[in-house]
Design a protein around this motif. Structure first.
Motif, mmCIF file in Angstrom:
data_model
loop_
_atom_site.group_PDB
_atom_site.id
_atom_site.type_symbol
_atom_site.label_atom_id
_atom_site.label_comp_id
_atom_site.label_asym_id
_atom_site.label_seq_id
_atom_site.Cartn_x
_atom_site.Cartn_y
_atom_site.Cartn_z
ATOM 1 N N GLY A 86 9.076 17.283 -10.812
ATOM 2 C CA GLY A 86 10.220 18.148 -10.542
ATOM 3 C C GLY A 86 11.000 18.512 -11.789
ATOM 4 N N ALA A 87 10.295 18.683 -12.909
ATOM 5 C CA ALA A 87 10.943 19.068 -14.163
ATOM 6 C C ALA A 87 10.270 20.322 -14.719
ATOM 7 C CB ALA A 87 10.855 17.930 -15.178
ATOM 8 N N PRO A 112 14.360 18.077 -16.271
ATOM 9 C CA PRO A 112 14.436 17.711 -14.850
ATOM 10 C C PRO A 112 15.378 18.635 -14.084
ATOM 11 C CG PRO A 112 14.707 15.783 -16.266
ATOM 12 C CD PRO A 112 14.799 16.989 -17.148
ATOM 13 N N LEU A 113 14.975 18.999 -12.875
ATOM 14 C CA LEU A 113 15.811 19.815 -12.004
ATOM 15 C C LEU A 113 16.736 18.919 -11.191
ATOM 16 C CD1 LEU A 113 13.112 22.297 -10.637
ATOM 17 C CD2 LEU A 113 14.927 22.848 -12.277
ATOM 18 N N VAL A 136 18.150 28.553 -10.182
ATOM 19 C CA VAL A 136 17.577 29.582 -11.054
ATOM 20 C C VAL A 136 17.936 29.304 -12.509
ATOM 21 C CG1 VAL A 136 17.638 32.040 -11.640
ATOM 22 C CG2 VAL A 136 17.545 31.331 -9.243
ATOM 23 N N ARG A 137 19.179 28.941 -12.745
ATOM 24 C CA ARG A 137 19.639 28.667 -14.116
ATOM 25 C C ARG A 137 18.875 27.481 -14.711
ATOM 26 N NH1 ARG A 137 25.632 27.585 -13.933
ATOM 27 N NH2 ARG A 137 24.857 25.695 -12.927
ATOM 28 N N GLU A 138 18.688 26.417 -13.933
ATOM 29 C CA GLU A 138 17.964 25.247 -14.435
ATOM 30 C C GLU A 138 16.482 25.548 -14.667
ATOM 31 O OE1 GLU A 138 18.535 21.697 -12.193
ATOM 32 O OE2 GLU A 138 20.636 21.511 -12.766
#
Length: 205
Positions: free
Chosen positions: A169-170, A38-39, A137-139
């Motif tokens: 949203g993942a 998930p973000l 970006v990292r996630e």
């Protein structure tokens, strides 16, 4: 009688095999997360200067690519490929393509709009300050690096991979580029399209 039992056993084994294959995770080259990542929520802006948050990921599949408008090769070539992927998938899958600019200093909303409209005006061209941009970006499982140069012309290092974000949203998968001698690393549009279908069909809600 023996032959009848043997025939029934063969049919039963084939049935179990078919069921097993149907329920097996997709066999793809992409990096697929069995448990989607998930973000976190975020705040960025699109090419029209409008606010973009995690909400924009919800309700459809998403393909996210990092880049910048001054990129000489990987970015325009990848966006052209993503446009082909989009056209092949949009009739059967709700899909949004994201161009995430990692050069907010030069890539103003107006510049991003002019750039993305060349490929497809339905795409999102999103950016924001590095303090907001980098965590997203990292996630996504991607990366970029930008120098502190004061010169007006500079290059930005960034991933050539494409992240697949699901309807919740993942992050579901990462499509990696092909590396060929003498060529820049690029995704294969045909492979991505085929693998996208397998992943989306397997992990659909």
């Amino acid at each position: 009688m023996k032959q009848l039992w043997l025939g029934l056993i063969v049919v039963f084994v084939l049935f179990l095999s078919a069921c097993s294959n149907e329920n097996s995770p997709p066999d793809v080259d992409a990096l697929v997360y069995e448990n989607a990542k998930p973000l976190s929520d975020f705040t960025l802006n699109d090419q029209r200067g409008e606010l973009v948050t995690k909400q924009q990921f919800l309700g459809q599949w998403n393909l996210v690519f990092l880049g910048y408008t001054s990129c000489p090769d990987i970015c325009p070539l990848t966006l052209a490929k993503l446009n082909a992927v989009y056209k092949n998938l949009q009739a059967d899958y709700p899909l949004q393509i994201w161009f995430l600019s990692v050069d907010p200093k030069r890539d103003t909303p107006a510049k991003r709009k002019q750039y993305i409209d060349y490929f497809n005006p339905d795409f999102l061209a999103v950016s924001g300050e590095h303090k907001h941009l980098f965590p997203v970006v990292r996630e996504l499982g991607l990366i970029y690096a930008i120098s502190d140069s004061s010169e007006s012309e500079y290059a930005v290092d960034h991933s050539a991979s494409v992240a697949m974000v699901d309807q919740n949203g993942a992050v579901r998968a990462i499509f990696k580029p092909e590396f060929k001698q003498g060529s820049v690393p690029l995704i294969n549009a045909t492979t991505l399209t085929k693998e996208f279908k397998k992943i989306a069909d397997y992990y659909k809600d």
